[in-house]
Design an enzyme around this catalytic site. Structure first.
Site: not given
Ligand code: NAP
Length: 254
Positions: A146, A159
């Site tokens: 990510s 996350y």
């Protein structure tokens, strides 16, 4: 080897987690287009993906699993080999995001994202690598990282921790397995139109700010990952180890 052969996945089997939707669906269809048969590991039925893969003439198997439970990883890989004969490519795609202020973040919000995004990918990679080495086959492992493998983000504590951890794990596994014929790399998508980002896109101000910062001037679409996925899954990347390949419309270049 011709350039077509370099990128061909004919005869390879790809195990893809979260293949039912979003980026996992885009990656699965791309790998099938390049010739791979698919084992989809999903908790929701991947009917639409199955239809697209079969239309390409490729085999499609489904394993139903809740990937919050990492200890299922060895059983998933054993089942995949029973169904497809072998596994050559693992795509650790399934992931979840929990949004909350760090001051109020709960243990459940922490554990769920760490389990799905980091712990299970590690144990799936371990089980696949063991099977690849036992079978004497080369292997390709692709982790879906990510922008928050590079940046801090905001209101995404678990996350960010999981995706930053996944980048480190990608490098560690590459160091341990590169000489044994297994390539471990990651793709770091920028901002893509999927369920994962529906809250961001629904927020008019966030949507405008994000778009303004993407040099390409648009959100990514799952098909934008096709080239990177086929490259990292194929012989074309045989000397590529431990890289985190950003596919981000230029986001990190800003
Ligand atoms: P998505 O549309 O929400 O898809 C997430 C996938 O993960 C779905 O298949 C989902 O299954 C699966 N999943 C989540 N928890 C699971 C569990 N406990 N057990 C089994 N499967 C589970 O999001 P996406 O954008 O395609 O995300 C795919 C990956 O890309 C994730 O790792 C995400 O972090 C990463 N990523 C996305 C973006 C983006 O902009 N969209 C950017 C960077 C990285 P269900 O459909 O059953 O929920």
């Amino acid at each position: 080897m011709s350039h077509q052969d370099l990128f061909s996945l004919t005869g390879r089997v790809a195990l893809v987690t979260g293949a039912n939707t979003g980026l996992g669906q885009g990656i699965t269809v791309a790998l099938a287009q390049a010739g791979a048969d698919i084992v989809a590991v999903c908790r929701s039925r991947p009917d639409e993906t199955e239809h697209q893969v079969r239309a390409l003439g490729r085999k499609f198997h489904t394993i139903s699993a809740d990937l919050e439970r990492s200890m299922e990883a060895p059983a998933i890989v054993t089942r995949a080999i029973d169904l497809a004969g072998h596994v050559d490519i693992l795509v650790n795609n399934a992931g979840i995001i929990r949004r909350n202020d760090a001051l109020s973040f709960t243990e459940e919000e922490w554990d769920s994202a760490l389990n799905v995004n980091l712990k299970t990918p590690f144990f799936l990679a371990q089980a696949c690598a063991q099977a690849m080495l036992r079978a004497g086959r080369k292997g390709k492992i692709i982790n879906i990282a990510s922008m928050l493998s590079f940046q801090g983000g905001i209101r995404t504590a678990s996350y960010t921790a999981s995706k930053s951890g996944l980048a480190g794990l990608t490098r560690l596994l590459a160091n341990e397995w590169a000489a044994r014929g297994i390539n471990v790399n990651a793709i770091a998508p920028g901002y893509f139109e999927t369920n994962n980002t529906s809250a961001l896109r629904a927020d008019e101000a966030r949507n405008r700010d994000i778009l303004a910062r993407i040099p390409a001037g648009r959100w990514g679409r799952p098909s934008d990952l096709a080239g990177a996925a086929i490259f990292l899954a194929s012989d074309a990347s045989d000397y590529v180890h431990g890289t985190i390949l950003a596919v981000d419309g230029g986001w990190l270049a800003r």
